[in-house]
Design a protein around this motif. Structure first.
Motif, PDB file in Angstrom:
ATOM      1  N   PHE A 128       1.176  10.912   4.255  1.00 23.30           N
ATOM      2  CA  PHE A 128       2.047   9.754   4.082  1.00 23.30           C
ATOM      3  C   PHE A 128       3.043   9.685   5.233  1.00 23.30           C
ATOM      4  O   PHE A 128       3.291   8.633   5.818  1.00 23.30           O
ATOM      5  CB  PHE A 128       2.773   9.867   2.733  1.00 23.30           C
ATOM      6  N   GLU A 137       2.657   1.851  -3.347  1.00 26.40           N
ATOM      7  CA  GLU A 137       1.763   2.380  -4.375  1.00 26.40           C
ATOM      8  C   GLU A 137       1.487   3.860  -4.131  1.00 26.40           C
ATOM      9  O   GLU A 137       1.521   4.673  -5.048  1.00 26.40           O
ATOM     10  CB  GLU A 137       0.449   1.595  -4.382  1.00 26.40           C
ATOM     11  N   LEU A 138       1.220   4.183  -2.858  1.00 25.03           N
ATOM     12  CA  LEU A 138       0.886   5.575  -2.551  1.00 25.03           C
ATOM     13  C   LEU A 138       2.076   6.485  -2.866  1.00 25.03           C
ATOM     14  O   LEU A 138       1.914   7.565  -3.439  1.00 25.03           O
ATOM     15  CB  LEU A 138       0.499   5.696  -1.074  1.00 25.03           C
ATOM     16  N   GLU A 181       2.417   7.138  -6.441  1.00 24.74           N
ATOM     17  CA  GLU A 181       1.393   8.077  -6.886  1.00 24.74           C
ATOM     18  C   GLU A 181       1.792   9.509  -6.527  1.00 24.74           C
ATOM     19  O   GLU A 181       1.681  10.433  -7.326  1.00 24.74           O
ATOM     20  CB  GLU A 181       0.086   7.726  -6.183  1.00 24.74           C
ATOM     21  N   ILE A 182       2.256   9.674  -5.282  1.00 28.62           N
ATOM     22  CA  ILE A 182       2.622  11.030  -4.833  1.00 28.62           C
ATOM     23  C   ILE A 182       3.757  11.569  -5.699  1.00 28.62           C
ATOM     24  O   ILE A 182       3.715  12.705  -6.176  1.00 28.62           O
ATOM     25  CB  ILE A 182       3.055  11.007  -3.351  1.00 28.62           C
ATOM     26  N   LYS A 241      -1.026  15.298   0.685  1.00 26.45           N
ATOM     27  CA  LYS A 241      -0.943  13.837   0.654  1.00 26.45           C
ATOM     28  C   LYS A 241       0.400  13.368   1.214  1.00 26.45           C
ATOM     29  O   LYS A 241       0.483  12.388   1.944  1.00 26.45           O
ATOM     30  CB  LYS A 241      -1.068  13.336  -0.776  1.00 26.45           C
ATOM     31  N   TRP A 259      -1.150  17.525  -3.434  1.00 29.57           N
ATOM     32  CA  TRP A 259      -0.222  16.400  -3.269  1.00 29.57           C
ATOM     33  C   TRP A 259       0.769  16.629  -2.144  1.00 29.57           C
ATOM     34  O   TRP A 259       1.302  15.686  -1.586  1.00 29.57           O
ATOM     35  CB  TRP A 259       0.439  16.062  -4.611  1.00 29.57           C
ATOM     36  N   LEU A 315      -6.798   7.957  -0.248  1.00 26.25           N
ATOM     37  CA  LEU A 315      -6.030   6.940   0.457  1.00 26.25           C
ATOM     38  C   LEU A 315      -6.977   5.790   0.751  1.00 26.25           C
ATOM     39  O   LEU A 315      -8.034   5.999   1.332  1.00 26.25           O
ATOM     40  CB  LEU A 315      -5.551   7.505   1.789  1.00 26.25           C
ATOM     41  N   CYS A 316      -6.592   4.563   0.378  1.00 32.78           N
ATOM     42  CA  CYS A 316      -7.513   3.501   0.745  1.00 32.78           C
ATOM     43  C   CYS A 316      -6.937   2.807   1.965  1.00 32.78           C
ATOM     44  O   CYS A 316      -5.753   2.510   2.005  1.00 32.78           O
ATOM     45  CB  CYS A 316      -7.716   2.544  -0.405  1.00 32.78           C
ATOM     46  N   GLU A 352       0.838  -1.198   0.000  1.00 38.41           N
ATOM     47  CA  GLU A 352       0.000   0.000   0.000  1.00 38.41           C
ATOM     48  C   GLU A 352       0.880   1.258   0.000  1.00 38.41           C
ATOM     49  O   GLU A 352       0.656   2.198  -0.761  1.00 38.41           O
ATOM     50  CB  GLU A 352      -0.854  -0.048   1.267  1.00 38.41           C
TER      51      GLU A 352
END
Length: 1776
Positions: free
Chosen positions: A66, A34-35, A38-39, A62, A59, A802-803, A31
């Motif tokens: 993170f 992946e995040l 993406e960021i 984000k 971002w 965010l999942c 997870e």
């Protein structure tokens, strides 16, 4: 997405360890990767496409989340790239303040762990940051945290910084403050030793000598100290502080501002500019250690001399500083020891071996502080500071810190009369608990105390004393957390190697006793006993706290028990107690239920009986409204007992379901509330993820010897956590319950809405309660609301989410959706048919908020748990070893918090259509009829707007529609809408206030709602609301950016191409980049258009005649916010403000004046400047101050620019600090050669300039303007108004002297009018004229002064009490930052005989004041004028009037201000004190011969001329001068002051006489201020010589004053004096000499002084001193009663006084010599007076100070001594 393959070589910087302990930790790596991908992709893309908002902003947010969720889980390369990118973003030139803040916050977060990045990895340039700091700080916005950067500046930066700031070091100028604070913030101090020559060695000696040479704590000294403290802390062992140690400690002691002596004055400057304790503590810590440890000796001495101030009976404003010092010092030393012994190695250099703190050093340190800490325990401000200090001392040296506190604790447990001592000692013990029980070898006997302490504390569980009860609970809980409660009595049979400490059979007894106390507590707090039935049924605040304390304590005890103890204690006791009593369900019932819950956590046998009981009792129930107590009681117990591990509940599945189905539908409100709680708890236990045990060791207590685990720290790597993760069966049970209970309720509500089955309000409430509790219980299993996205404007960077939770199961019914739909139906139904059913509406609002946000925890609960977690951690942590050595229970708690935090981070959540509909519903509720409904709905609405990005775009138009004049709604709707707007402007990070479209709409709507037909301002609440909104806008409104540029493209590119993990999107193509640039340009143009549209729309509103005045003011205010640096104000607005200057309303005039000043600044034309290099000036000497090289800058009356050509050829430097210290590399000054083009012609002017020109050329306009400006605003409160000054300065600066002819007649008329407001108006315009004419040509300036000089003369003849300060301000403002040679007309005018005597003393004093204002601004550049002024004043020093004398004193201070003794500075060319004082002394000759000086001249006005009278007057003026200069000058001329000392001693009276005598008062003040002066070692002999001379004076008053002077002087220069042993001996001799004085008062004072000196340990109480005193006290008195030989009596009295002084010198303890001296004193009780009196006084004082701890102090005396003492201290019988 990338697979995990490419992460092979990935080394994260620093992860959050707790993530690895979560039950689903295997998912997290994937997870996070992946995040991060993406960021990286989106952040770099946003920068490359130049989209700062919302792309980069979103971002960055984000990335912040993170960091919160995964820590720094990225590679070092990424870390460096992120930092560099943000550093460039923060320092972008035109960034809006709020964006800068958010970037800065993230940047600081990334830089926090300094050990992760070394200086080789990362170097940042310092210039951009400094430019940003200049822009932000000196344009007065806030302080952003800069402290993280200096470690990453390159090595060469120190030299560049010094070149930049050295020229600013002019002590007389305010710019000094700026220079020093820049140094404090920017100078790098962490560098490897080989770079030191490029770092602090460049400035250390220079700044250190500057610091030591300044004496009176100017405002910048604190910054300097902070810089030194940081240097010392970062370079322990590399800077040699030894020569400075006495100075440092003397100044630390002085900055504590402690009162000494009887009547002490404190110069006000000392109070405001004292040092920052946090930095002092760092500095002291860094000085400790090293060979010989010199600083420790001074520290011991420091704490000895201030220890008595810590005693609880002493209290004052100094207390908080002393407490902070005590609290922070041990913590700081612990940090240093941690860094030396336990810290993980990193790039930051280590402390050299020889400098490290050894164990003996630490013991010394503890010994020096422990006395103060033990006194501070009982302080009036509470014991927390002392407890924190003791906790850290116990970590360093448990063997020294713990025993004294234990002693006090046992003593406190025995006394019943002083509960505050018990609470204080227990709170200190709580902090020391861990050091007490942990198995370290320094203090092995600690564990033996655990049981006696626990047993002793039990009586504290006392229902009558609340605070004692709470602290006892905390105490028991703390110890039981650390100590497993296991019966070890059988251990010795198995282990023969045990000491007897380790057999603990008492624990069992202890636990039983504890439970009995708790039951008694509960019994005593039932509702019937605490209050009458009639009152409320809810708990009071105190009871809820007791309940919390009780439940957490019992919980801890039961968790920590072994199984045998548990069975006996818990089950039998709690079970019997719970089943044999029935309590009311309000207060005591909750406490019992809590105890049962704690018990049930471990074992379930309580259950069966409860369930059985409950089923029995409800079977025979009809639907009564009041139920019997037993059923309620059982329900309550059951609802608490279900808060346990979900698996256990499955066994009772059927029973629970049966009970719930019946009880939830009971009619009695109390019953169904309890049943709903039972439902919620059951569902939560089944559906949440949580740890199931919190013991202090993993794996239970079945090991052989638990005592080895006492106080053991949990190991993060092997915590052995047991989690409860919902199993499939539990999930099925949850949904089964929901379908049995929730589904039918939703159906019933639908039936109610459609009208098929209407329900009463009570029934509806019950249904809603069930729905709400189901949602709260099962919220974590219900998937979030879903559906199509709501449309919002397209951005080129997508905004994902965010999942965190697992994917939902589709087969089940989605209850969140169905609740949502049902609620919306019901809501509309209620609002239509029964809007007054507010109770239901409250529940609905709560349900809506839970539908949107609730995933198993509430933010509020989480925050409070996080807070309490940090508090507990603080009280039990071990800072010394670091590395997360917390107790296991704490670590488990932290992991759970991490899990909950993941659930809460859903910010920037996707904004779906569902949410949009819910928000509209909330808006409906926010504008409904009832205010409480409105305010609750508004709170939820605000929260939602903060959560869903861009949701405000939908809402704002809807809110504004309610405000528009076309909408005819109710007053309530209007108010609700306004409140929503207010909330919008108070949001956390408010995007809407920064979006041009929104601002344009909102502001206009606010102004236009004034046109509503229903709009009345009668209702006060609406007026207040509008004020609040405009106020909020004013505060929140940062200038919104129009022009943006993004420059950090290079680094963004690197991020887009980086590895590990590879970004998830391709880097943008060339076309996209071009498009991005284009888009940025278009955006800027559009923004500028929107800005102009907003201004013009506001102007349109203002032209509407129907607009009420309130809205007119509001619109004017909003318009004034639109002045900007980067875009001119549209001409229409300029026109509006120009007309506003003569508006009827005063508030609009005020706004217009400020706005016009701004507009004129905008329109100012740039002037050409030239650079001057130091080489052009030919000033090559390496010294500072007045010198040949800067002589040309000074005022010289022989070389003034009197003609055009002289005026044009000279170089003018306007700023006063240039050239005093050093010259800058290049100095920009206005080009003199360039002829200023005289006036602009009308054709050349811009639109705005023409408007202003036309209005100001109109005589009528000027008449009105001056008329308004010369009105008074608030009588007696008005003063010189800087805004009006700016307005006129701008006018004359931009337009030259065009407007003078029109203004002049008005000025002349105003100047001759003595009224306050007219004079003030002249002041403002004159100052504006003088400053505005700065760059005029010579001919114009010359003409101006020919007019101005007579005007100023006229005005000054009309000066009055109200206006003299305004004239002072006027002249000071006019001279500020101007070259004195250009103002020579003004100075010559002011120097014309200020003390002419015409117009009386007041006018003389005022003229001096005005002159002083002008000269003070010019500082060192007008030395010639200062000489002339001094020569003029000297004959007039004997002036008759007091007010003139005071003013002369103040002026003298300014004249000699420039005479400073700074390092490498030439003697000044301004007047010197050293030449002035001898001249004065010569005139004071007549007084030096007299023994005492009295003020015989009472009739002040008589013009007597005899020398003595004149001398007395002169002396009065000198006193005023000494008083004025004490607080203002930078250095004190000690030698000159000493020459005046003898005179002062002769005046100062001892007793404060009733008749107020100015001279005596002043003399006392002067002595007090002078004695506080800072002395250098070379001055000490001179001072002592003067004091010795006075000590043999004929006047006993003078001898007495010597002692008071000495006390203060010694205390304020303690360490400096101690460094010169010979002088210490002289002082001792002096005091002993005065102890033998023939005057009784002097002897008394000498005794007091002696005891004070002994108390500071200024000299030791050695045997020689004792013998000397005892010999004196045994002087024989002749037998004959008649003639007592006086010398013998004096000697004997002196000895007794000396012995008393010894006793009084240690007021709070008993030294080993003390008993003997007390016995000696008691022999003198029958001596003749005054000896008897002295002895009695001493004994009563001894009794008073030692009474508190007499139990301890008794131990020091033998029995015989005690007998004698008791006789002495108890008053004798009258009849004996």
């Amino acid at each position: 997405m990338t697979a995990d393959g490419d992460m092979a070589g990935f080394v994260p910087q620093k992860e959050i360890v707790y993530n690895g302990l979560l039950p689903y930790s295997d998912r997290l790596d994937r997870e996070a990767t992946e995040l991060l991908a993406e960021i990286k992709a989106n952040l770099s893309r946003a920068v490359l496409l130049r989209e700062l908002w919302p792309g980069v902003a979103f971002w960055c947010k984000k990335l912040f989340s993170f960091l919160k969720l995964y820590g720094r889980r990225f590679s070092k390369e990424d870390h460096i790239l992120f930092i560099k990118l943000l550093y460039e973003l923060v320092t972008l030139p035109d960034l809006e303040p709020h964006m800068m803040q958010s970037y800065a916050r993230l940047l600081i977060q990334l830089l926090k762990k300094k050990e992760l990045l070394s200086r080789d990895d990362l170097q940042l340039p310092w210039r951009p940051l400094y430019d940003l700091y200049e822009r932000v700080v000196y344009s007065k916005t806030e302080h952003l945290g800069l402290i993280w950067f200096p470690k990453y500046f390159p090595a060469s930066s120190t030299k560049e910084m010094l070149d930049e700031w050295r020229p600013l070091l002019c002590v007389f100028d305010v710019v000094m403050q700026k220079a020093i604070s820049n140094m404090e913030l920017f100078l790098p101090t962490i560098m490897p030793p080989e770079e030191h020559s490029q770092a602090f060695q460049l400035w250390f000696d220079e700044l250190m000598s500057l610091w030591t040479s300044v004496q009176n704590q100017p405002s910048w000294e604190g910054h300097l100290v902070n810089l030194f403290a940081r240097l010392a802390n970062d370079n322990i062992g590399y800077v040699d502080w030894t020569p400075y140690i006495p100075t440092i400690f003397t100044r630390i002691l002085r900055s504590l501002n402690l009162p000494v002596g009887v009547s002490q004055m404190v110069a006000p400057r000392y109070l405001t500019n004292s040092y920052d304790i946090g930095h002092l503590v760092l500095w002291i810590t860094a000085l400790l250690g090293g060979p010989g440890n010199p600083a420790q000796k001074e520290l011991t001495c420091l704490f000895n001399s201030i220890a008595s101030f810590y005693h609880p009976s002493n209290h004052g404003r100094w207390q908080s500083r002393l407490m902070r010092l005590l609290q922070r010092l041990p913590a700081s030393v612990v940090r240093r020891v941690h860094r030396e012994r336990h810290a993980a190695p990193s790039w930051i250099m280590l402390v050299p071996e020889c400098q490290r703190l050894t164990d003996t050093d630490l013991q010394e340190f503890t010994r020096s502080l422990i006395g103060a800490a033990l006194l501070a325990m009982f302080s009036k401000t509470g014991s927390t500071d002392a407890a924190y200090a003791l906790q850290n001392l116990a970590l360093l040296t448990p063997e020294l810190a713990i025993p004294p506190v234990l002693e006090k604790t046992y003593a406190a447990m025995e006394t019943l009369t002083e509960p505050h001592t018990l609470t204080a000692t227990l709170s200190c013990m709580i902090g020391m608990a861990r050091s007490l029980v942990s198995p370290n070898n320094h203090y092995p006997e600690g564990r033996a105390h655990v049981l006696p302490l626990l047993m002793g504390s039990l009586p504290g569980v006392d229902p009558n004393d609340f605070s004692k009860c709470m602290i006892t609970f905390q105490f028991i809980a703390t110890f039981t957390t650390l100590v497993p409660l296991v019966d070890c009595s059988s251990a010795p049979s198995r282990h023969s190697d045990l000491t007897e400490v380790q057999t603990v059979c008492l624990l069992y007894v202890c636990v039983c006793l504890c439970s009995c106390r708790c039951f008694a507590l509960i019994d005593s707090s039932t509702l019937e006993q605490t209050r009458d039935e009639m009152e409320t049924d809810t708990q009071t605040h105190l009871e809820s706290l007791v309940e919390l304390g009780l439940s957490s304590t019992v919980n801890t005890i039961l968790t920590q028990c072994s199984t045998e103890i548990y069975k006996v204690m818990a089950l039998q006791k709690v079970y019997n107690f719970a089943t044999s009593n029935i309590f009311e369900t309000c207060v005591s019932g909750r406490m019992v239920a809590d105890m049962c819950r704690a018990a049930a956590k471990v074992c379930m046998c309580l259950y069966q009986i409860l369930i059985h009981d409950t089923t029995l009792s409800y079977e025979e129930l009809p639907g009564e409204d009041e139920l019997d107590k037993e059923l309620l009681w059982n329900l309550q117990l059951l609802s608490e007992v279900t808060r346990v591990d979900g698996e256990q509940l499955l066994k009772y599945q059927g029973d629970l379901e049966r009970i719930l189905c019946v009880c939830v539908r009971l009619r009695c409100k109390r019953a169904y509330t309890l049943a709903c709680n039972l439902l919620e708890h059951t569902l939560r236990s089944l559906s949440l993820i949580y740890p199931t045990e919190y013991r202090s060791t993993s794996g239970g207590f079945d090991t052989d010897l638990p005592i080895r685990d006492w106080g053991r720290a949990g190991d993060v790597a092997a915590l052995g956590m047991c989690w409860h993760v919902p199993s499939q069966e539990e999930e099925n049970f949850v949904f089964q319950l929901l379908s049995r209970l929730l589904h039918p309720e939703l159906q019933r509500i639908k039936g109610h809405v459609s009208g098929d089955q209407p329900m009463s309000r009570c029934e509806l409430l019950q249904s809603l309660a069930i729905v709400q509790h189901c949602l709260l219980g099962a919220g974590s299993m219900l998937p979030p609301l879903d559906g199509p996205h709501a449309a919002h404007p397209a951005f080129c960077v997508h905004t994902g989410r965010l999942c965190v939770s697992s994917p939902p199961d589709d087969s089940r019914e989605n209850y969140r959706e169905s609740i949502c739909q049902t609620m919306r139906l019901l809501l509309h139904h209620i609002l239509e048919h029964s809007e007054d059913d507010t109770k239901s509406l409250f529940v609905i609002i709560k349900i809506i908020s839970d539908l949107m946000f609730f995933r198993g925890t509430h933010k509020k609960e989480f925050d409070s748990r996080w807070k309490s977690f940090t508090l507990v951690k603080k009280s039990m942590e071990n800072r010394l070893h670091g590395k997360k050595q917390h107790i296991r229970a704490l670590l488990i708690d932290r992991v759970l918090l991490q899990h909950e935090m993941r659930k809460l981070v859903v910010d920037g959540s996707e904004y779906k259509v569902v949410h949009q509909e819910l928000l509209c519903n909330l808006l409906l509720l926010s504008t409904s009829t009832y205010s409480q409904v409105r305010s609750r709905a508004q709170n939820v609405l605000t929260a939602a707007l903060g959560t869903y990005s861009f949701s405000y775009r939908d809402l704002i138009p809807r809110i504004l529609q309610l405000l528009s004049p076309q909408h005819n709604g109710t007053q309530q709707q209007f108010k609700g809408a306004l409140y929503c707007l207010l909330a919008l402007h108070g949001g956390i990070s408010l995007p809407s206030a920064r979006d041009w479209d929104c601002v344009g709409e909102v502001w206009l709507a606010l102004v236009r709602c004034g046109l509503l037909p229903t709009m009345t301002l009668e209702e006060a609440s609406i007026g207040r609301l509008l004020d609040d909104i405009t106020d909020r806008i004013h505060r929140q409104h940062d200038t919104i950016g129009i022009y943006f540029t993004v420059s950090s493209v290079f680094i963004a590119n690197l991020i887009a191409h980086s590895e590990n993990p590879t970004p998830c999107l391709e880097p943008p193509s060339v076309e996209e980049l071009k498009e991005g640039l284009q888009r940025q340009r278009i955006k800027n143009v559009v923004a500028a258009r929107k800005y102009e549209k907003l201004v013009n729309d506001l102007l349109d509103c203002l032209e509407d005649r129907d607009l009420p005045w309130k809205f007119e003011h509001m619109a004017t205010d909003l318009l004034s916010l639109q002045l900007r640096d980067d875009h001119p104000l549209p001409p229409d607005a300029v026109l509006f403000f120009t007309q506003g200057l003569i508006h009827d309303s005063i508030s609009i005039r005020k706004v217009a004046i400020s706005a016009m000043a701004g507009v004129l600044k905008q329109l100012k034309r740039p002037r050409k400047k030239v650079a001057v290099k130091p080489s052009d000036i030919k000033d090559l000497e390496g010294v500072c101050g007045d010198r040949e090289g800067n002589r040309w800058l000074q005022y010289d009356s022989n070389n003034l620019p009197l003609s055009e050509e002289q005026w044009d050829t000279q170089l003018y430097v306007e700023k006063t600090h240039w050239g005093y210290y050093t010259w800058p590399r290049e100095m920009m000054i206005h080009a003199a050669s360039e002829k200023p083009k005289d006036d602009l012609t009308y054709e050349e002017m811009s639109e705005g300039e023409k408007i202003i020109f036309e209005y100001f050329s109109d005589p009528e306009f000027i008449d009105q303007l001056i008329g308004f400006l010369s009105l008074e605003d608030r009588k007696g409160k008005d003063s010189f108004n800087p805004r009006r000054f700016c307005l006129f300065k701008g006018l004359f600066c931009n337009y030259g002297d065009v407007f003078l002819p029109l203004l002049w007649p008005h000025l002349e008329q105003l100047a001759s009018d003595p009224h306050e407001s007219s004079q003030r108006c002249v002041c403002e315009i004159t100052a504006g004229l003088i400053r505005g004419s700065k760059l005029w040509s010579f001919s114009k300036v010359d003409r101006l002064w020919k007019l101005l000089c007579p005007l100023i003369r006229t005005a000054l003849t009309n000066i009055t009490v109200e206006t003299y300060t305004d004239w002072g301000t006027c002249i000071a403002t006019a001279c500020e930052g101007r070259d004195p040679r250009k103002l020579h007309w003004l100075f010559e005018l002011l120097m014309e005989s200020p003390l002419s005597g015409e117009g009386g003393s007041f006018r003389d004093a005022s003229l001096l004041y005005v002159l002083q204002g002008g000269l003070a601004q010019q500082q060192w550049r007008v030395s010639e004028l200062l000489h002339r002024l001094l020569a003029y004043l000297e004959p007039k020093l004997t002036h008759v009037y007091k007010n003139v004398r005071e003013r002369i004193g103040s002026v003298l201070t300014y004249i000699f201000m420039i005479d400073v003794a700074l390092p490498n500075t030439r003697p000044t060319s301004s007047p010197h004190v050293a030449e002035f004082v001898p001249r004065v002394l010569e005139r004071l000759k007549p007084l030096t011969s007299e023994p005492e000086i009295h003020n015989h001249v009472h009739e002040e006005n008589t013009q007597e001329t005899d020398e003595r009278t004149q001398a007395v007057k002169l002396l009065k003026t000198v006193l005023k001068w000494l008083m004025a200069s004490a607080g203002r000058t930078f250095t004190t001329p000690v030698q000159q002051q000493l020459q005046l000392l003898p005179l002062l001693f002769k005046i100062a009276p001892v007793e404060i006489d009733e008749s107020y005598d100015e001279m005596k008062q002043d003399a006392r003040t002067c002595l007090s201020l002078m004695s506080q002066g800072l002395l250098y070692p070379e001055h000490i002999p001179l001072v002592l010589a003067a004091l010795e001379e006075m000590a043999s004076s004929r006047s006993w008053h003078a001898r007495f004053s010597v002692l008071t002077y000495l006390q203060i002087m010694v205390f304020y220069n303690l360490f400096t004096l101690l460094s010169v042993p010979a002088e210490v001996f002289r002082i001792r001799k002096l005091v002993m000499q005065l102890l033998l004085d023939e005057q009784l008062e002097v002897r008394d004072m000498a005794g007091t002084t002696l005891s004070g000196l002994l108390q500071c340990q200024f000299f030791p109480l050695d045997s020689s001193l004792q013998t000397q005193l005892q010999t004196l006290s045994q002087t024989l008195l002749p037998k004959a009663r008649g003639e007592l030989a006086s010398t013998d009596l004096v000697r004997r009295h002196a000895g007794v006084l000396g012995l008393s002084a010894c006793i009084l010198s240690s007021p709070y303890d008993v030294q080993d010599w003390m008993p003997q001296i007390l016995m000696d004193l008691s022999d003198h009780l029958n001596d003749p007076q005054p000896i008897e009196m002295t002895v009695k006084k001493t004994l009563s004082e001894f009794r008073r100070t030692h009474h508190d701890n007499w139990q301890e102090h008794r131990q020091c005396f033998t029995d015989d001594q005690l007998l004698v003492l008791t006789d002495l201290l108890v008053s004798p019988c009258y009849y004996a």
